[in-house]
Design a protein around this motif. Structure first.
Motif, PDB file in Angstrom:
ATOM      1  N   LYS A  17       0.839  -1.242  -0.072  1.00 37.72           N
ATOM      2  CA  LYS A  17      -0.009   0.035  -0.068  1.00 37.72           C
ATOM      3  C   LYS A  17       1.007   1.209  -0.029  1.00 37.72           C
ATOM      4  O   LYS A  17       1.934   1.342   0.468  1.00 37.72           O
ATOM      5  N   LEU A  18       0.460   2.131  -0.614  1.00 32.71           N
ATOM      6  CA  LEU A  18       1.131   3.494  -0.760  1.00 32.71           C
ATOM      7  C   LEU A  18       0.454   4.052   0.826  1.00 32.71           C
ATOM      8  O   LEU A  18      -0.608   4.148   1.154  1.00 32.71           O
ATOM      9  N   ALA A  23       0.348   8.013   1.947  1.00 32.19           N
ATOM     10  CA  ALA A  23       0.339   9.607   1.934  1.00 32.19           C
ATOM     11  C   ALA A  23       0.577  10.370   3.303  1.00 32.19           C
ATOM     12  O   ALA A  23       1.245  10.089   4.193  1.00 32.19           O
ATOM     13  N   GLY A  53      -1.447   9.718   5.710  1.00 33.79           N
ATOM     14  CA  GLY A  53      -1.823   8.727   6.420  1.00 33.79           C
ATOM     15  C   GLY A  53      -3.070   8.977   7.179  1.00 33.79           C
ATOM     16  O   GLY A  53      -3.441   8.167   8.330  1.00 33.79           O
ATOM     17  N   HIS A  84      -4.379  19.347   2.175  1.00 34.62           N
ATOM     18  CA  HIS A  84      -5.317  20.079   2.309  1.00 34.62           C
ATOM     19  C   HIS A  84      -5.135  21.868   2.321  1.00 34.62           C
ATOM     20  O   HIS A  84      -5.560  22.584   2.139  1.00 34.62           O
ATOM     21  N   ILE A 126     -12.417  20.648   5.312  1.00 35.52           N
ATOM     22  CA  ILE A 126     -11.974  19.322   5.619  1.00 35.52           C
ATOM     23  C   ILE A 126     -11.736  19.091   6.917  1.00 35.52           C
ATOM     24  O   ILE A 126     -10.601  19.672   7.319  1.00 35.52           O
ATOM     25  N   THR A 172      -3.783  14.630   2.289  1.00 33.80           N
ATOM     26  CA  THR A 172      -3.424  15.123   0.912  1.00 33.80           C
ATOM     27  C   THR A 172      -4.659  14.816  -0.116  1.00 33.80           C
ATOM     28  O   THR A 172      -5.462  14.119  -0.018  1.00 33.80           O
ATOM     29  N   GLY A 219      -3.984  13.825  -3.176  1.00 31.41           N
ATOM     30  CA  GLY A 219      -4.007  12.456  -3.684  1.00 31.41           C
ATOM     31  C   GLY A 219      -4.665  11.326  -2.887  1.00 31.41           C
ATOM     32  O   GLY A 219      -5.376  10.325  -3.680  1.00 31.41           O
ATOM     33  N   GLU A 247      -8.486   7.122  -2.061  1.00 26.52           N
ATOM     34  CA  GLU A 247      -9.397   6.501  -0.891  1.00 26.52           C
ATOM     35  C   GLU A 247     -10.650   6.437  -1.601  1.00 26.52           C
ATOM     36  O   GLU A 247     -11.608   5.526  -0.823  1.00 26.52           O
ATOM     37  N   LEU A 265      -7.692   3.462 -10.513  1.00 21.44           N
ATOM     38  CA  LEU A 265      -6.201   3.220 -10.253  1.00 21.44           C
ATOM     39  C   LEU A 265      -5.965   1.675 -10.577  1.00 21.44           C
ATOM     40  O   LEU A 265      -6.758   0.818  -9.896  1.00 21.44           O
ATOM     41  N   LEU A 274       0.028   5.037  -9.406  1.00 17.51           N
ATOM     42  CA  LEU A 274      -0.325   6.010  -8.166  1.00 17.51           C
ATOM     43  C   LEU A 274      -0.716   7.343  -8.696  1.00 17.51           C
ATOM     44  O   LEU A 274      -0.517   7.563  -9.998  1.00 17.51           O
ATOM     45  N   ILE A 275      -1.345   8.277  -8.269  1.00 18.42           N
ATOM     46  CA  ILE A 275      -1.788   9.388  -8.600  1.00 18.42           C
ATOM     47  C   ILE A 275      -0.515  10.482  -8.154  1.00 18.42           C
ATOM     48  O   ILE A 275       0.234  10.201  -7.352  1.00 18.42           O
ATOM     49  N   PRO A 304     -14.063  17.488  13.024  1.00 16.96           N
ATOM     50  CA  PRO A 304     -13.372  16.150  12.619  1.00 16.96           C
ATOM     51  C   PRO A 304     -14.163  15.130  11.994  1.00 16.96           C
ATOM     52  O   PRO A 304     -13.895  14.029  12.449  1.00 16.96           O
ATOM     53  N   VAL A 305     -15.363  15.243  11.452  1.00 19.04           N
ATOM     54  CA  VAL A 305     -16.007  14.038  10.625  1.00 19.04           C
ATOM     55  C   VAL A 305     -16.543  14.423   9.333  1.00 19.04           C
ATOM     56  O   VAL A 305     -16.219  15.635   8.919  1.00 19.04           O
ATOM     57  N   TYR A 323      -9.441  11.856  16.451  1.00 14.53           N
ATOM     58  CA  TYR A 323     -10.628  12.620  16.551  1.00 14.53           C
ATOM     59  C   TYR A 323     -10.392  14.028  17.674  1.00 14.53           C
ATOM     60  O   TYR A 323     -10.543  15.110  17.352  1.00 14.53           O
TER      61      TYR A 323
HETATM   62  C1  LIG Z   1     -10.867  12.677  11.918  1.00 15.28           C
HETATM   63  C2  LIG Z   1     -10.945  12.749  10.524  1.00 15.28           C
HETATM   64  C3  LIG Z   1     -11.875  13.424   9.839  1.00 15.28           C
HETATM   65  C4  LIG Z   1     -11.906  13.566   8.477  1.00 15.28           C
HETATM   66  N1  LIG Z   1     -12.718  14.569   7.607  1.00 15.28           N
HETATM   67  C5  LIG Z   1     -12.772  14.611   6.469  1.00 15.28           C
HETATM   68  C6  LIG Z   1     -13.697  15.163   5.801  1.00 15.28           C
HETATM   69  O1  LIG Z   1     -14.484  15.799   6.294  1.00 15.28           O
HETATM   70  N2  LIG Z   1     -13.411  15.287   4.372  1.00 15.28           N
HETATM   71  C7  LIG Z   1     -12.722  14.619   3.667  1.00 15.28           C
HETATM   72  O2  LIG Z   1     -12.811  14.540   2.501  1.00 15.28           O
HETATM   73  N3  LIG Z   1     -11.909  13.885   4.142  1.00 15.28           N
HETATM   74  C8  LIG Z   1     -11.827  13.687   5.586  1.00 15.28           C
HETATM   75  N4  LIG Z   1     -10.987  12.869   6.276  1.00 15.28           N
HETATM   76  C9  LIG Z   1     -10.034  12.151   5.406  1.00 15.28           C
HETATM   77  C10 LIG Z   1      -8.643  13.113   5.160  1.00 15.28           C
HETATM   78  O3  LIG Z   1      -8.848  14.007   4.068  1.00 15.28           O
HETATM   79  C11 LIG Z   1      -7.498  12.028   4.362  1.00 15.28           C
HETATM   80  O4  LIG Z   1      -6.476  12.980   4.315  1.00 15.28           O
HETATM   81  C12 LIG Z   1      -7.908  11.556   2.967  1.00 15.28           C
HETATM   82  O5  LIG Z   1      -9.038  10.806   2.896  1.00 15.28           O
HETATM   83  C13 LIG Z   1      -6.705  10.615   2.878  1.00 15.28           C
HETATM   84  O6  LIG Z   1      -5.666  11.367   2.596  1.00 15.28           O
HETATM   85  P1  LIG Z   1      -4.196  10.851   2.950  1.00 15.28           P
HETATM   86  O7  LIG Z   1      -3.151  11.886   2.270  1.00 15.28           O
HETATM   87  O8  LIG Z   1      -4.081  11.059   4.449  1.00 15.28           O
HETATM   88  O9  LIG Z   1      -4.061   9.341   2.516  1.00 15.28           O
HETATM   89  P2  LIG Z   1      -3.422   7.953   3.244  1.00 15.28           P
HETATM   90  O10 LIG Z   1      -4.426   7.968   4.402  1.00 15.28           O
HETATM   91  O11 LIG Z   1      -2.082   8.170   3.288  1.00 15.28           O
HETATM   92  O12 LIG Z   1      -4.074   7.122   2.055  1.00 15.28           O
HETATM   93  C14 LIG Z   1      -5.303   6.531   1.874  1.00 15.28           C
HETATM   94  C15 LIG Z   1      -5.351   5.957   0.810  1.00 15.28           C
HETATM   95  O13 LIG Z   1      -4.989   6.281  -0.620  1.00 15.28           O
HETATM   96  C16 LIG Z   1      -3.834   5.627  -0.976  1.00 15.28           C
HETATM   97  N5  LIG Z   1      -3.071   6.542  -1.650  1.00 15.28           N
HETATM   98  C17 LIG Z   1      -2.499   7.607  -0.912  1.00 15.28           C
HETATM   99  N6  LIG Z   1      -1.853   8.458  -1.774  1.00 15.28           N
HETATM  100  C18 LIG Z   1      -2.000   8.018  -3.067  1.00 15.28           C
HETATM  101  C19 LIG Z   1      -1.537   8.401  -4.523  1.00 15.28           C
HETATM  102  N7  LIG Z   1      -0.692   9.450  -4.489  1.00 15.28           N
HETATM  103  N8  LIG Z   1      -1.787   7.369  -5.373  1.00 15.28           N
HETATM  104  C20 LIG Z   1      -2.472   6.626  -5.270  1.00 15.28           C
HETATM  105  N9  LIG Z   1      -2.864   6.051  -4.010  1.00 15.28           N
HETATM  106  C21 LIG Z   1      -2.736   6.774  -2.708  1.00 15.28           C
HETATM  107  C22 LIG Z   1      -3.385   4.958  -0.052  1.00 15.28           C
HETATM  108  O14 LIG Z   1      -2.650   3.874  -0.376  1.00 15.28           O
HETATM  109  C23 LIG Z   1      -4.523   4.334   0.663  1.00 15.28           C
HETATM  110  O15 LIG Z   1      -5.303   3.378   0.417  1.00 15.28           O
HETATM  111  C24 LIG Z   1     -10.687  12.962   7.680  1.00 15.28           C
HETATM  112  C25 LIG Z   1     -10.057  12.128   8.142  1.00 15.28           C
HETATM  113  C26 LIG Z   1      -9.787  11.919   9.646  1.00 15.28           C
HETATM  114  C27 LIG Z   1      -8.950  11.188  10.433  1.00 15.28           C
END
Ligand SMILES: Cc1cc2nc3c(=O)[nH]c(=O)nc-3n(C[C@H](O)[C@H](O)[C@H](O)COP(=O)(O)OP(=O)(O)OC[C@H]3O[C@@H](n4cnc5c(N)ncnc54)[C@H](O)[C@@H]3O)c2cc1C
Ligand code: FES
Ligand code: FES
Lengths: 297, 159
Positions: free
Chosen positions: A29-30, A32, A34, A78, A100, A110, A112, A117, A160, A165-166, A190-191, B50
Motif C-alpha cells: 500500500k502507498l 501519503a 496517513g 489540504h 475538510i 493530501t 491524492g 481513498e 487506479l 499512483l496519482i 473532524p467528521v 478525533y
Molecule cells: C478525523 C478525520 C476526519 C476527516 N474528515 C474528512 C472530511 O471531512 N472530508 C474529507 O474529504 N476527508 C476527511 N478525512 C480524510 C482526510 O481528508 C484524508 O486525508 C484523506 O482521505 C486521505 O488522504 P491521506 O493523504 O491522508 O491518505 P492516506 O491515508 O495516506 O491514504 C489513503 C489511501 O489512498 C492511497 N493513496 C495515498 N496517496 C496515493 C497516491 N498518490 N496515489 C495512489 N494512492 C494513494 C493509500 O494507499 C490509501 O489506500 C478525515 C480524516 C480524519 C482522520
C-alpha cells in the motif's frame, strides 16, 4: 493501538514508488498523509505487509499555475491548498480545502490520498467533478490522464491499477463569468459531511449557459444531478429555477440511513445545500467576493 | 507480516534537542514521545484521530501524533507542550490558560496549547471565527470552550 507490523519502504521519487508497488505486489500500500490509512491500520481493518511511503519524495507537493492549467501535486495537503493563491482565485477550492476535518488533519491529509481513498463522503471528488479536473496517474508502463468522472468508480474504488499512483490533479480555471460553491452539513469539524453539494454556474448575459451540480455523501459515489442542471441551463437563475434545481437534486440523491441521519433527513439537507450553494455561486459569477463555510450542527 | 522486525534509523529534534533512534516503522509519533523519550505531556485521548489531545507541532504544523508514524518525523522538528516553557517560566499561552480558567482536568490542555501556539504564530490578532477554526480539532470534555476562548484572546493580546 498499534498497526500490525509491516515492511517500510521509503520512495525517493514518484517513479521509484511505482516501481516499488509493482515489485512488492498487490498487497503493498502507498502511504501519503496517513489520515485515512493509519486509523484503518490501527483498528486492524487494514494490515498491509508493505508500505511505500510517499512523504519523503521531493517536489511532489505543490500548487502551481502554468499554460496547461492549475496543477496540484498529489502530495499537497489540504491546508496548503486552502492557503494557496489558486484557492483565492477559484473559491470553490477554498470552500472545499478549508472545510475538510480540522487543522491537524488538513496539515497532513493530501488531495491524492483523498481521491485514491474514494470515500463516498470525501469532499474533493464532488468539487473536482464540477471543475472537470483530470487525474494524472503513473504506473510501470508510464503515465496516463484520467478524467475525474472516470476516476471515481465505486465506493472506495478508483480507476487506479494495483501498481499505479496519482501524481497530479490538473484543473482548468473556469471562465470569468462563472462561479462555483461547495457547502456541506457536518455534525462537527473532524467528521465527514452528512451531505454536501458542489455547484458551478456559467453565466452569460444573465442566463445560465452551463451548470454542474454534484452531491456528496448521499450515494456510493458522488451523484451528478443531471436534471437539476437541466432545470437551470439556458434559464435565468431565479428563486424559482433554483428551487426547481434543488428539488431535482433531492430526487437524484440516494442516501443511506446511518448515524448521521435518516435517508429522508439527508434528502432534506440536499435541498437546502443546493439552494445555498447556487445563491453563492451566482454571486461569485457576478464577481462578488463571498465567503462560504460549511454548516456545523 | 514480516518474520523479522525491521528497524529504521531516524534523527529528530524534539523541543530543540537532537535524538538519534532506531524505531519500528509502525511506532506512532505519540508513542515515540511518551514511551521512548518520556515526554508524557502529550496525551492520548481517543487514539483514533478525533480528540486532538495528542496534538504536537511537526515541522511547524499541528498534527495529531496518534495518527502520524514516528518515521515521518525523521529529519524533522517536533514541539510538544514540554517545549513551551522557557527557563522555568511558563509560556504566555500557558499563563493565559491558567489565568482564564481555561482548563479543569487538563487532559485536553497540552493539545489545545499547541493548537493555540500554531494559531498565534500565524495570526497574532485572531477573530472569534479564527479561534473557532483553529481549535475545531481539539475536544474538551469538562471545561467547555468559553474560558478557552477567553484564554486564547488574552494570550493574543499579551503576545
Ligand atoms: C478525523 C478525520 C476526519 C476527516 N474528515 C474528512 C472530511 O471531512 N472530508 C474529507 O474529504 N476527508 C476527511 N478525512 C480524510 C482526510 O481528508 C484524508 O486525508 C484523506 O482521505 C486521505 O488522504 P491521506 O493523504 O491522508 O491518505 P492516506 O491515508 O495516506 O491514504 C489513503 C489511501 O489512498 C492511497 N493513496 C495515498 N496517496 C496515493 C497516491 N498518490 N496515489 C495512489 N494512492 C494513494 C493509500 O494507499 C490509501 O489506500 C478525515 C480524516 C480524519 C482522520
Ligand atoms: S488521541 Fe490523537 S486525536 Fe485523540
Ligand atoms: S479540561 Fe478536562 S477535558 Fe478539557
Amino acid at each position: 493501538m498499534f498497526p500490525r507490523a509491516f515492511h517500510y519502504h521509503r520512495a525517493g521519487s514518484l517513479k521509484e514508488a511505482a516501481t516499488m508497488l509493482s515489485q512488492l505486489g498487490p498487497e503493498a500500500k502507498l502511504l501519503a498523509g496517513g489520515q485515512s490509512l493509519i486509523p484503518l491500520m490501527k483498528l486492524r481493518f487494514a494490515g498491509p505487509p508493505h508500505l511505500v511511503d510517499l512523504n519523503f519524495i521531493p517536489g511532489a507537493a505543490y500548487v502551481k499555475q502554468d499554460a496547461g492549467g492549475l496543477r496540484v501535486g498529489a502530495l499537497t495537503c489540504h491546508a496548503d491548498i486552502e492557503d494557496s493563491p489558486a484557492a483565492a482565485a477559484i473559491p470553490i477550492l477554498h470552500d472545499c480545502a478549508a472545510g475538510i476535518a480540522d487543522v491537524q488533519i488538513r496539515n497532513r491529509g493530501t488531495i491524492g490520498g483523498s481521491l485514491a481513498e474514494a470515500d463516498p463522503s470525501g469532499d474533493w471528488a464532488p468539487v473536482l467533478l464540477t471543475l472537470n479536473a483530470d487525474v494524472r496517474c503513473l504506473g510501470p508502463k508510464g503515465e496516463r490522464t484520467v478524467p475525474i468522472s472516470k476516476f471515481v468508480v465505486d465506493a472506495y474504488t478508483s480507476a487506479l491499477g494495483e501498481d499505479e499512483l496519482i501524481i497530479e490533479v490538473l484543473i482548468q480555471a473556469p471562465p470569468k463569468s462563472s462561479g462555483g460553491a461547495y457547502i456541506a452539513f457536518k455534525r462537527s469539524a473532524p467528521v465527514y459531511a452528512s451531505a454536501s453539494a458542489a455547484v458551478r454556474l456559467a453565466m452569460e448575459d444573465g442566463v445560465c449557459r452551463d451548470a454542474a451540480i454534484v452531491l456528496g455523501a448521499v450515494g456510493l459515489t458522488p451523484v451528478r444531478a443531471l436534471e437539476a442542471e437541466a432545470a437551470l441551463r439556458n434559464n435565468q437563475v431565479t428563486a424559482k429555477t433554483m428551487e426547481a434545481a434543488a428539488e431535482a437534486a433531492r430526487a437524484a440523491a440516494d442516501p443511506q440511513p446511518d448515524m448521521r441521519g435518516s435517508a429522508e433527513y439527508k434528502r432534506q439537507l440536499v435541498t437546502a445545500l443546493v439552494k445555498r450553494g447556487l445563491e453563492v455561486a451566482l454571486k461569485r459569477a457576478r464577481g462578488e467576493k463571498v465567503e462560504l463555510s460549511h454548516i456545523y450542527a | 507480516m514480516p518474520e523479522q522486525e525491521q528497524m529504521v534509523a531516524i534523527r529528530v529534534k524534539v523541543n530543540g534537542k537532537e535524538h538519534k533512534l532506531q524505531v519500528e516503522p509502525r511506532l506512532l509519533l505519540v508513542e515515540l514521545l511518551r514511551e521512548n523519550l518520556d515526554l508524557t505531556g502529550t496525551h492520548i485521548g481517543c487514539d483514533t484521530s478525533y480528540c486532538g489531545a495528542c496534538t504536537v507541532l511537526l515541522n511547524g504544523k499541528a498534527v495529531k501524533s496518534c495518527t502520524v508514524l514516528a518515521v515521518h518525523a525523521d529529519g524533522g522538528e517536533v514541539l510538544t507542550v514540554e517545549g513551551l516553557a522557557k527557563n522555568g517560566e511558563l509560556h504566555p499561552i500557558q499563563k493565559a490558560f491558567g489565568d482564564a480558567y481555561g482548563l479543569q482536568c487538563g487532559y485536553c490542555t497540552p493539545g489545545l496549547l499547541i493548537s493555540t501556539y500554531q494559531l498565534l504564530q500565524r495570526n497574532a490578532n485572531p477573530s472569534e471565527k479564527d479561534i473557532r477554526k483553529a481549535i475545531a480539532g481539539n475536544t474538551c470534555r469538562c471545561t467547555g470552550y468559553q474560558n478557552v476562548f477567553k484564554a486564547i484572546k488574552a494570550a493574543a493580546k499579551g503576545a
